[in-house]
Design a protein around this motif. Sequence first.
Motif, short mmCIF file in Angstrom:
data_model
loop_
_atom_site.label_atom_id
_atom_site.label_comp_id
_atom_site.label_asym_id
_atom_site.label_seq_id
_atom_site.Cartn_x
_atom_site.Cartn_y
_atom_site.Cartn_z
N PRO A 27 -54.08 -39.34 14.54
CA PRO A 27 -54.52 -39.90 15.83
C PRO A 27 -53.32 -40.22 16.73
CG PRO A 27 -55.66 -40.96 14.01
CD PRO A 27 -54.57 -40.14 13.40
N TYR A 28 -53.44 -39.86 18.00
CA TYR A 28 -52.43 -40.21 18.99
C TYR A 28 -52.69 -41.64 19.44
CZ TYR A 28 -49.56 -40.01 23.21
OH TYR A 28 -48.62 -40.25 24.19
N LYS A 29 -51.65 -42.43 19.61
CA LYS A 29 -51.82 -43.85 19.90
C LYS A 29 -51.95 -44.11 21.41
CE LYS A 29 -49.49 -45.63 15.77
NZ LYS A 29 -49.52 -44.35 15.07
N VAL A 30 -52.94 -44.92 21.74
CA VAL A 30 -53.12 -45.43 23.10
C VAL A 30 -53.04 -46.94 23.01
CG1 VAL A 30 -54.74 -45.69 25.02
CG2 VAL A 30 -54.52 -43.48 23.87
N ALA A 31 -52.20 -47.54 23.84
CA ALA A 31 -51.93 -48.98 23.74
C ALA A 31 -52.03 -49.64 25.10
CB ALA A 31 -50.54 -49.21 23.15
N VAL A 32 -52.01 -50.97 25.08
CA VAL A 32 -51.95 -51.76 26.32
C VAL A 32 -50.72 -52.65 26.24
CG1 VAL A 32 -54.44 -51.73 26.66
CG2 VAL A 32 -53.41 -53.59 25.34
N SER A 33 -50.25 -53.05 27.40
CA SER A 33 -49.12 -53.99 27.45
C SER A 33 -49.56 -55.36 26.95
CB SER A 33 -48.59 -54.10 28.87
OG SER A 33 -49.57 -54.72 29.70
N ASP A 34 -48.61 -56.20 26.63
CA ASP A 34 -48.94 -57.55 26.16
C ASP A 34 -49.72 -58.31 27.23
OD1 ASP A 34 -48.71 -59.50 24.06
OD2 ASP A 34 -47.30 -60.60 25.35
N ASN A 35 -49.30 -58.17 28.48
CA ASN A 35 -50.00 -58.84 29.59
C ASN A 35 -51.45 -58.38 29.69
OD1 ASN A 35 -47.98 -60.53 30.45
ND2 ASN A 35 -47.21 -59.14 32.03
N LEU A 36 -51.66 -57.07 29.62
CA LEU A 36 -53.02 -56.55 29.73
C LEU A 36 -53.85 -56.96 28.52
CD1 LEU A 36 -55.17 -54.94 31.20
CD2 LEU A 36 -54.21 -52.83 30.23
N TYR A 37 -53.25 -56.98 27.35
CA TYR A 37 -53.97 -57.41 26.14
C TYR A 37 -54.49 -58.84 26.32
CZ TYR A 37 -54.88 -58.90 21.36
OH TYR A 37 -55.48 -59.41 20.22
N ASP A 54 -51.87 -53.17 37.17
CA ASP A 54 -51.16 -52.51 38.27
C ASP A 54 -50.07 -53.39 38.88
OD1 ASP A 54 -52.92 -54.29 39.52
OD2 ASP A 54 -53.24 -52.97 41.23
N SER A 55 -50.09 -54.69 38.58
CA SER A 55 -49.06 -55.59 39.11
C SER A 55 -47.80 -55.61 38.25
CB SER A 55 -49.64 -57.02 39.21
OG SER A 55 -50.10 -57.46 37.94
N GLU A 56 -47.83 -55.00 37.07
CA GLU A 56 -46.68 -55.01 36.18
C GLU A 56 -45.65 -53.93 36.56
OE1 GLU A 56 -47.35 -55.62 31.84
OE2 GLU A 56 -49.46 -55.29 32.35
#
Length: 551
Positions: free
Chosen positions: A524-534, A448-450
């Motif tokens: 499949p539909y893609k769900v991803a995370v940001s690099d920071n969250l990863y 949430d800070s990004e």
Amino acid sequence: MNDREMSCNSGGQFMDRGRMNQNGVVQPLLTDLYQITMAYAYWKSGKTDDQAVFDLFFRNNPFHGEFTIFAGLEECLKFLDSFHYSQSDIEYLRQTLPEGIENEFFEYLGNLTAHDVTLYAIDEGTVAFPRVPIIKLEGPLIIVQLLETTLLTLVNYASLMATNAARYRMVAGKHVKLLEFGLRRAQGPDGGLSASKYSYTGGFDGTSNVLAGKLFNIPVKGTHAHAYITSFSSVGELKTRLLKHKQTGIMEDLLEHAIRHRQMLSHVLDVSTEESSEGELAAMVSYAIAFPDGFMALVDTSGLLNFSAVALALNDLGYHALGIRIDSGDLAYLSCLAREAFEKVAERFKVPWFNKLTIVASNDINEDTILSLNEQGHKIDCFGIGTHLVTCQRQPALGCVYKLVEINGQARIKLSQDVEKVTMPGNKNAYRLYSADGHALIDLLQKDSEHPPAVGQKVLCRHPFQESKRAYVIPSHVESLYKVYWKAGKICQHLPTLEQVREKVQISLKTLRNDHKRTLNPTPYKVAVSDNLYNFIHDLWLQNAPIGELS
């Protein structure tokens, strides 16, 4: 007795609380016991001021598909709005919980409301995907913990039902009507009402459920059962044969008209009058007299002669029949036979509207049945679907979960040997990134800070748990998925009507590529995370995972 108790009848079903239609069963005691025992343990441990964040999400799409329709949000908001332990609730808990619980805890429960809770959610009717929280709650630990089970029961079935209905709508196509006929097969009266509401949300056109029609303003449709046909054995049982002409007002003998037409029709349809049932003819005449502007008859193969005769008799008196319902046999063959018969009648008797008579099919229909009927070139205009729809027989539960992801500003992660069950920690925001052609490309979770992803700017999107799966995305449009729906004891957004949520479902589905929506082997539909969250997830994982020892 408080407002909530007054609104609940002895059966605990939906009651008219003004315009809210609050379900009287939905109350704080509609929960698992361990929520309340945990609440006492939290209270006893001095954690009343702890602030927590919980995510409500699901891990897999249902029905071997690649999308889910989010539903049930409005009911969740009604629950927050009415959340309060009544005096009788407190007295029941005093008797039910283990001995030794301090009186002050019951006083604490008696004063609890959802005023200090903040609820974020995606819009109801929106397509949702695994791992992306569809609801996010922030607030005092004890109260947001107590909300868990009730919110899950309000969202799980609603979303499953809406998704099931949306899938039926897709395989049936735009021009075929869908009616929900499942009340008698549903899991109890509340399940029946929810099925009617959320099948309409997912794209059905109406229901046989009269109470659902009243409560939710859903179109109510129905014909008659076999019992009505078999209740007559001969035309001699008709108590009345007369019907007023729609234009002239003159009373005429409908049976006499029907018998005359039946004689002529037997040659047109190549069916002997001796093959048709006198009792069936009497039943159809009787029903037509009762509903001359709404004559829809249940027929089998031999019933086409009697139905057509009564329909032409009604035409003589200025009325138009609606059509037939087929409830057994080879639906594709019978629908084609019926349509061919109607076309012959239309041409022979110069009644063009006969070509447009509606053919309704019921009889244990499911998704695969409709796909098969499509391949066989059926002539069905409307499907009445019950058991497979309302019980979601292909998958009986969606499996939404509710997980603690942050407490007092510190992220929390649940670890498991099953990677699928590892939670994504911390307070997060979710964004949907779109391609230039308007289709959704990927859902992206961030801390949430990004800063939100920007249109035209390259974004690194990573699989949350597989290091090598990553891709750059340059979005043409970015949609922030969360809105604040509840804060400071109030609903913060204008709530859409059921019709608007229903429309939202179809709009949202159009943003998906066809290969994501297809029935067989969808992409499949893609769900991803940001690099920071990863990096944050994996650092926290390493910090919390035990280190083994070899000897």
